[in-house]
Motif scaffolding. Sequence first.
Motif, PDB file in Angstrom:
ATOM      1  N   ILE A 298       0.871  -1.181   0.000  1.00  0.00           N
ATOM      2  CA  ILE A 298       0.000   0.000   0.000  1.00  0.00           C
ATOM      3  C   ILE A 298       0.903   1.223   0.000  1.00  0.00           C
ATOM      4  O   ILE A 298       1.728   1.389   0.910  1.00  0.00           O
ATOM      5  CB  ILE A 298      -0.898  -0.003   1.258  1.00  0.00           C
ATOM      6  CG1 ILE A 298      -1.775  -1.266   1.284  1.00  0.00           C
ATOM      7  CG2 ILE A 298      -1.763   1.260   1.310  1.00  0.00           C
ATOM      8  CD1 ILE A 298      -2.428  -1.531   2.630  1.00  0.00           C
ATOM      9  N   TYR A 299       0.797   2.048  -1.003  1.00  0.00           N
ATOM     10  CA  TYR A 299       1.647   3.244  -1.112  1.00  0.00           C
ATOM     11  C   TYR A 299       0.991   4.213  -2.076  1.00  0.00           C
ATOM     12  O   TYR A 299      -0.174   4.041  -2.417  1.00  0.00           O
ATOM     13  CB  TYR A 299       3.064   2.840  -1.525  1.00  0.00           C
ATOM     14  CG  TYR A 299       3.182   2.280  -2.932  1.00  0.00           C
ATOM     15  CD1 TYR A 299       2.591   1.064  -3.288  1.00  0.00           C
ATOM     16  CD2 TYR A 299       3.875   2.974  -3.913  1.00  0.00           C
ATOM     17  CE1 TYR A 299       2.689   0.571  -4.584  1.00  0.00           C
ATOM     18  CE2 TYR A 299       3.973   2.469  -5.225  1.00  0.00           C
ATOM     19  CZ  TYR A 299       3.376   1.269  -5.535  1.00  0.00           C
ATOM     20  OH  TYR A 299       3.466   0.781  -6.814  1.00  0.00           O
ATOM     21  N   ASN A 300       1.736   5.244  -2.487  1.00  0.00           N
ATOM     22  CA  ASN A 300       1.176   6.212  -3.438  1.00  0.00           C
ATOM     23  C   ASN A 300       1.193   5.614  -4.835  1.00  0.00           C
ATOM     24  O   ASN A 300       1.851   6.143  -5.735  1.00  0.00           O
ATOM     25  CB  ASN A 300       2.028   7.488  -3.413  1.00  0.00           C
ATOM     26  CG  ASN A 300       1.325   8.540  -2.592  1.00  0.00           C
ATOM     27  OD1 ASN A 300       0.099   8.618  -2.587  1.00  0.00           O
ATOM     28  ND2 ASN A 300       2.109   9.330  -1.890  1.00  0.00           N
ATOM     29  N   ALA A 301       0.480   4.520  -5.011  1.00  0.00           N
ATOM     30  CA  ALA A 301       0.553   3.763  -6.276  1.00  0.00           C
ATOM     31  C   ALA A 301       0.022   4.592  -7.442  1.00  0.00           C
ATOM     32  O   ALA A 301      -0.870   5.420  -7.273  1.00  0.00           O
ATOM     33  CB  ALA A 301      -0.249   2.475  -6.132  1.00  0.00           C
ATOM     34  N   GLU A 302       0.589   4.360  -8.605  1.00  0.00           N
ATOM     35  CA  GLU A 302       0.133   5.025  -9.835  1.00  0.00           C
ATOM     36  C   GLU A 302      -1.283   4.548 -10.179  1.00  0.00           C
ATOM     37  O   GLU A 302      -1.628   3.393  -9.912  1.00  0.00           O
ATOM     38  CB  GLU A 302       1.047   4.609 -10.997  1.00  0.00           C
ATOM     39  CG  GLU A 302       2.441   5.192 -10.954  1.00  0.00           C
ATOM     40  CD  GLU A 302       2.424   6.701 -11.134  1.00  0.00           C
ATOM     41  OE1 GLU A 302       1.670   7.183 -11.997  1.00  0.00           O
ATOM     42  OE2 GLU A 302       3.162   7.381 -10.392  1.00  0.00           O
ATOM     43  N   PRO A 303      -2.084   5.409 -10.849  1.00  0.00           N
ATOM     44  CA  PRO A 303      -3.417   4.968 -11.287  1.00  0.00           C
ATOM     45  C   PRO A 303      -3.308   3.763 -12.235  1.00  0.00           C
ATOM     46  O   PRO A 303      -2.378   3.681 -13.036  1.00  0.00           O
ATOM     47  CB  PRO A 303      -3.973   6.169 -12.042  1.00  0.00           C
ATOM     48  CG  PRO A 303      -3.129   7.326 -11.660  1.00  0.00           C
ATOM     49  CD  PRO A 303      -1.807   6.794 -11.207  1.00  0.00           C
ATOM     50  N   THR A 304      -4.258   2.847 -12.139  1.00  0.00           N
ATOM     51  CA  THR A 304      -4.166   1.608 -12.913  1.00  0.00           C
ATOM     52  C   THR A 304      -5.295   1.425 -13.905  1.00  0.00           C
ATOM     53  O   THR A 304      -5.298   0.488 -14.687  1.00  0.00           O
ATOM     54  CB  THR A 304      -4.251   0.400 -11.962  1.00  0.00           C
ATOM     55  OG1 THR A 304      -5.457   0.579 -11.199  1.00  0.00           O
ATOM     56  CG2 THR A 304      -3.056   0.292 -11.079  1.00  0.00           C
ATOM     57  N   ARG A 305      -6.316   2.304 -13.831  1.00  0.00           N
ATOM     58  CA  ARG A 305      -7.516   2.149 -14.652  1.00  0.00           C
ATOM     59  C   ARG A 305      -8.178   0.800 -14.415  1.00  0.00           C
ATOM     60  O   ARG A 305      -8.684   0.174 -15.349  1.00  0.00           O
ATOM     61  CB  ARG A 305      -7.199   2.318 -16.134  1.00  0.00           C
ATOM     62  CG  ARG A 305      -6.469   3.589 -16.409  1.00  0.00           C
ATOM     63  CD  ARG A 305      -6.741   4.112 -17.778  1.00  0.00           C
ATOM     64  NE  ARG A 305      -6.505   5.545 -17.778  1.00  0.00           N
ATOM     65  CZ  ARG A 305      -7.242   6.399 -18.449  1.00  0.00           C
ATOM     66  NH1 ARG A 305      -8.262   5.992 -19.128  1.00  0.00           N
ATOM     67  NH2 ARG A 305      -6.955   7.678 -18.423  1.00  0.00           N
ATOM     68  N   LYS A 306      -8.137   0.355 -13.177  1.00  0.00           N
ATOM     69  CA  LYS A 306      -8.755  -0.943 -12.874  1.00  0.00           C
ATOM     70  C   LYS A 306      -9.613  -0.848 -11.619  1.00  0.00           C
ATOM     71  O   LYS A 306      -9.290  -0.088 -10.699  1.00  0.00           O
ATOM     72  CB  LYS A 306      -7.661  -1.972 -12.594  1.00  0.00           C
ATOM     73  CG  LYS A 306      -7.065  -2.556 -13.833  1.00  0.00           C
ATOM     74  CD  LYS A 306      -6.236  -3.770 -13.464  1.00  0.00           C
ATOM     75  CE  LYS A 306      -5.521  -4.269 -14.697  1.00  0.00           C
ATOM     76  NZ  LYS A 306      -4.128  -4.589 -14.435  1.00  0.00           N
ATOM     77  N   ILE A 307     -10.653  -1.675 -11.569  1.00  0.00           N
ATOM     78  CA  ILE A 307     -11.369  -1.879 -10.311  1.00  0.00           C
ATOM     79  C   ILE A 307     -10.575  -2.931  -9.550  1.00  0.00           C
ATOM     80  O   ILE A 307     -10.185  -3.948 -10.122  1.00  0.00           O
ATOM     81  CB  ILE A 307     -12.815  -2.355 -10.571  1.00  0.00           C
ATOM     82  CG1 ILE A 307     -13.620  -1.206 -11.190  1.00  0.00           C
ATOM     83  CG2 ILE A 307     -13.450  -2.827  -9.276  1.00  0.00           C
ATOM     84  CD1 ILE A 307     -15.077  -1.524 -11.443  1.00  0.00           C
ATOM     85  N   LYS A 308     -10.293  -2.682  -8.275  1.00  0.00           N
ATOM     86  CA  LYS A 308      -9.381  -3.589  -7.578  1.00  0.00           C
ATOM     87  C   LYS A 308     -10.044  -4.510  -6.563  1.00  0.00           C
ATOM     88  O   LYS A 308      -9.658  -5.655  -6.427  1.00  0.00           O
ATOM     89  CB  LYS A 308      -8.312  -2.761  -6.867  1.00  0.00           C
ATOM     90  CG  LYS A 308      -7.364  -2.083  -7.844  1.00  0.00           C
ATOM     91  CD  LYS A 308      -6.074  -1.747  -7.175  1.00  0.00           C
ATOM     92  CE  LYS A 308      -5.170  -0.977  -8.092  1.00  0.00           C
ATOM     93  NZ  LYS A 308      -4.307  -0.089  -7.317  1.00  0.00           N
TER      94      LYS A 308
END
Length: 448
Positions: A298-308
Amino acid sequence: MPDSTLRLQFSNMKVMKFGGTSVGSAQRMKNMVALVAAEGNVMVVLSAMSGTTNSLIGISQSIKDDELANAKKQIDDLELKYKDTARELLSDSSLLKEANGKLDEIFSALRSYVEKPFGVKEEKEVVAFGEKLSTMLVSLYMKEKNLDSVLLDATEFMRLTPDGEPDQNFIKQNIKEVLQKDPGHKIYLTQGFICKNSDGEIDNLQRGGSDYTASLLGAAIPAEEIQIWTDIDGMHNNDPRFVEGTKPVSELHFEEAAELAYFGAKILHPTCVLPAKHANIPVRLLNTMEPEAVGTRIYNAEPTRKIKAVAAKDNITAIKIKSSHMLLAYGFLRKVFEIFEKYHTPIDMITTSEVGVSVTIDNERNLKQIVAELSELGNVTVDREMVIVCVVGDLEWQNRGFEAEVVNALKEIPVRMISYGGSNYNISLLIRKDDKIKALKLLSSHLF
Ligand code: ADP
Ligand code: ASP
Ligand code: MG
C-alpha cells in the motif's frame, strides 16, 4: 550517540505487527520470532493470542452479570492455556520459571477484579491483559534465542486525546524519548491495541486496534515501512469469508486501502491506513503462514484504470429527510449535519435530491434523539439492517464505464442509495443485509 545518528538509526527501522493468529500458539510465536530475527532493526507490535481478547471480554461480562463463579472458571481456563503455552515455548528452565512467576502475577491481578466493583474502567483494564501476556512470553522467548530485544510498555507512549482519538503529537514525542533512552537495540517489542486515555487511565484503540498502533508508531518514528503480518496473503479483491476464489491484490493506493479498511475489509483496522498515508510510509500486508508470498503493498501507487476490490460494511442505518423547504433553500443541509454533529454520530454516505437527503450512520446510540430533532426539519424515514457495499479502484470520473459495470452487476438487487464521485477511488451502494452475500458474489463474478 549524536542526534543525527539516532535519527538515521530509527528512520531505517521497520515496524512489524503480528496479529492474533500469528501469535496464536507457541509454535506460531517461534515462527514469528524467526521472521523478526531475520529482519533486525525493528519495532515489533503484537496482538493478544487469538481468542484471548474475546475471553477477557467474556470474563468482564460474567463479572458484570454477577456470575462470579463463571468468571473465575474462565480465568482458570485461560491461565491453564498460558501455562501450557509457556511450557511449550521455553526450553530454558530459568526463563520458564520467570514466565510462570509473571503469569502468576498477571492472573492474580486478573482474579482481583472478580471481587471488586466493576465498570467501564475496569473492563478496559481487564481487556488490556491480552497484549501484556503475549508480549511477555515472546520477550522471554527472544531472550532464550539470545536476540537483542527490549520490551517497551505501550501505555508509556500510546495516548488518546480528550476526544478519544490517538494523540499523534504525544505519541511522536514519547516514542522518540523512549527509544533515545535505550538506543541501539535490534528489536523493540511492544503491545498493540492498548494505550492510556487523556485522564491517564488504561484504554484501547478498539477491536483490531493493533494495526492502528503499528501505523501510528510507524508514522511517529518515522519508520521505513510498516508490515502487517496476518493469516492471509494480503488484501483480497473480495471478502474471503463470504466469496470463494478471491485473490490478493498486489498493489493498492493509500486511498484505496483506506476505503476498503473503513468499509469492512477486516484485514485492516478501519482507520489504520491514515497515519501511514499522511506520513507517506508504505504498508505491506504479509502472511506469517506463507512468508514468501508477495502480499499487498500500500503506497502512493500510480493509477491503474482498474477496479481492484470490494468490501462490505454491516449494521448500517439509512435515514431519509424529506422536506418541501429543501427546494432552493440554502442552510438546510447544515441544519441536518449539525444534528448529527451534536450527537457525535459520523455520517458514512450521503445522497441528495431536490426534496430530500438520505444519509447513513453505523452508530445507532443516539438514533432516537437524532430522529426526533430531524423530524422538525421534515419527514423522516429510517431503514435499519442495511449494508454498504464499497467498490474500490481507479474510479476517476473520466474513466468511462466502471460505474455502469458495478450497477449492472447488481441489477437483480434492490439498491437503496448510490454514492459516486466523492473521491477518485470508490463507488458505494447501500443494500439490504439479506442481499449482501449475493451482491458480493455477483460483483466478483462480473468485475474480476
Ligand atoms: P489479525 O488477527 O492478524 O489482525 P484479522 O482476523 O483481523 O487478522 O484479519 C485477517 C482476516 O481478515 C482474514 O483471515 C480474512 O478472513 C479477513 N478479511 C476480510 N476481508 C478481507 C480481504 N478483503 N482481504 C483479506 N482478508 C480479509
Ligand atoms: N487483541 C485486540 C483484538 O482482538 C486487538 C487486535 O488484535 O488487533 O481486537
Ligand atoms: Mg486484525
